[in-house]
Motif scaffolding. Structure first.
Motif, PDB file in Angstrom:
ATOM      1  N   HIS A 154       0.850  -1.196   0.000  1.00 36.01           N
ATOM      2  CA  HIS A 154       0.000   0.000   0.000  1.00 36.01           C
ATOM      3  C   HIS A 154       0.884   1.243   0.000  1.00 36.01           C
ATOM      4  O   HIS A 154       2.079   1.160   0.275  1.00 36.01           O
TER       5      HIS A 154
ATOM      6  N   ASP B 158       0.656   5.229   1.771  1.00 38.09           N
ATOM      7  CA  ASP B 158      -0.103   5.803   2.884  1.00 38.09           C
ATOM      8  C   ASP B 158      -1.011   6.939   2.403  1.00 38.09           C
ATOM      9  O   ASP B 158      -0.607   7.750   1.564  1.00 38.09           O
TER      10      ASP B 158
ATOM     11  N   HIS C 281       4.743   0.287  -0.167  1.00 40.04           N
ATOM     12  CA  HIS C 281       5.539  -0.510   0.770  1.00 40.04           C
ATOM     13  C   HIS C 281       4.704  -1.647   1.334  1.00 40.04           C
ATOM     14  O   HIS C 281       3.473  -1.661   1.199  1.00 40.04           O
TER      15      HIS C 281
HETATM   16 FE   LIG Z   1       2.183   2.307   5.405  1.00 38.35          FE
END
Ligand SMILES: [Fe+2]
Ligand SMILES: O=C(O)CCC(=O)C(=O)O
Length: 252
Positions: free
Chosen positions: A123, A125, A179
Motif C-alpha cells: 500500500h 499511505d 511498501h
Molecule cells: Fe504504510
C-alpha cells in the motif's frame, strides 16, 4: 466502572491511534483477530474507550514526547519539501500539511508460516507524509522499479515516506511510496508510524495540485478532493494493491 484491564498477551495485535491535539483524550484500539496470519486487514473493531489506566502496553508520556518531536521533525521536512518543489519554505505548512498527525503502533506477532502471508499488504499511505520508526526485526520493503527492496532497520534511523496526498498536491513531482511488511518467524516486530494527515480533524479545506506548480506544459493531473472523501475512498477500496489516487486522476 472502567474497562477491564487488558492482557497484552491476549492481543494478537494492538494498534492505538492517538489524536495529537495536545490532549490525549481517547485511544482507539483495533484488535486484529488471531487469524491475522491469514488476513492482513482488521476484522474486528472492538473497543473505543476513554484513556484510563487500562492500557499499559504503551507508555503515555513517551508517546506524547514522540508525538511532539515527530511534529517538529515533520514541519522541518515540509519546509525542505516545499523548497524542493521550488516553492517558498512555508508553502506546505501554509496548506496545513503539518497541522495534524496521528500515531499508529503496529505489532506483528511472530508467524509460524511467514511464506503464507504478509505482515502488512502492499500500500501507499493516504496522508501527506509518514515518519516511521521500526525496531530491529526487519521486514519492511519498498517497491522500487518493480522490485521489492528491503529497508533494513538502522539503529536511531527513521524512515520517511511520501504519502498519496503529497503526490496529488505536487502533481506527481513527488511519488508516494508503495511498501509492505513481510511476516517473519524470528520474533514479534513493532513499528511506530506517525501519519501527517488532517482527516481526523474538522477541516473544510480541499486538496488538489498546487497552483504554482501548474502551467500549460504541466496541466493538473488530479482533481480537487476533500480529505474525508479521499480517506473514504481509500478505506472502501481496501489494500487491494491499487493506488487510491487513480480515482482522483483527471485523465485515466
Ligand atoms: Fe504504510
Ligand atoms: O510496520 C511498518 O514498518 C510499516 C507499517 C505501515 O506501512 C503503516 O502503518 O502504514
Amino acid at each position: 466502572m472502567g474497562p477491564e484491564p487488558l492482557d497484552p498477551q491476549e492481543l494478537p495485535l494492538v494498534c492505538s491511534v492517538i489524536q495529537s491535539s495536545g490532549q490525549l483524550e481517547s485511544i482507539y484500539l483495533f484488535y486484529l483477530s488471531s487469524v491475522l496470519h491469514q488476513l492482513t486487514i482488521p476484522i474486528a473493531f472492538i473497543l473505543l474507550m476513554q484513556l484510563s489506566g487500562a492500557i499499559e502496553v504503551v507508555r503515555r508520556d513517551t508517546t506524547m514526547e514522540f508525538s511532539k518531536q515527530a511534529h517538529i521533525l515533520g514541519n522541518a521536512l515540509f519546509e525542505l519539501l516545499s523548497e524542493a518543489l521550488g516553492l517558498s519554505a512555508g508553502n506546505l505548512e501554509g496548506l496545513d500539511c503539518g497541522k495534524g498527525h496521528c500515531i499508529l503502533f503496529n505489532y506483528y506477532p511472530p508467524c509460524p508460516e511467514p511464506e503464507l502471508t504478509m505482515g502488512t499488504s502492499r500500500h501507499s499511505d493516504p496522508d501527506f507524509l509518514t515518519i516511521l520508526l521500526q525496531d530491529s526485526i526487519g521486514g519492511l520493503q519498498v517497491l522500487c522499479q518493480n522490485q521489492w527492496i528491503d529497508v533494513p532497520p538502522l539503529p536511531g534511523a527513521l524512515v520517511v515516506n511520501i504519502g498519496d496526498l503529497l503526490q496529488l498536491m505536487s502533481n506527481e513531482r513527488f511519488k508516494s511510496v508503495e511498501h509492505r511488511v513481510l511476516a517473519n518467524q524470528k520474533g514479534a516486530r513493532v513499528s511506530i508510524a506517525c501519519f501527517f494527515t488532517l482527516h481526523l480533524y474538522p477541516t473544510t479545506r480541499t486538496y488538489g495540485p498546487i497552483k504554482e506548480l501548474l502551467s500549460e506544459v504541466n496541466p493538473p493531473l488530479y482533481r480537487q478532493t476533500s480529505l474525508q472523501h479521499f480517506i473514504a475512498h481509500y478505506d472502501n477500496k481496501g489494500l487491494d494493491g491499487n493506488s487510491a489516487l487513480t480515482h482522483f486522476k483527471l485523465h485515466k
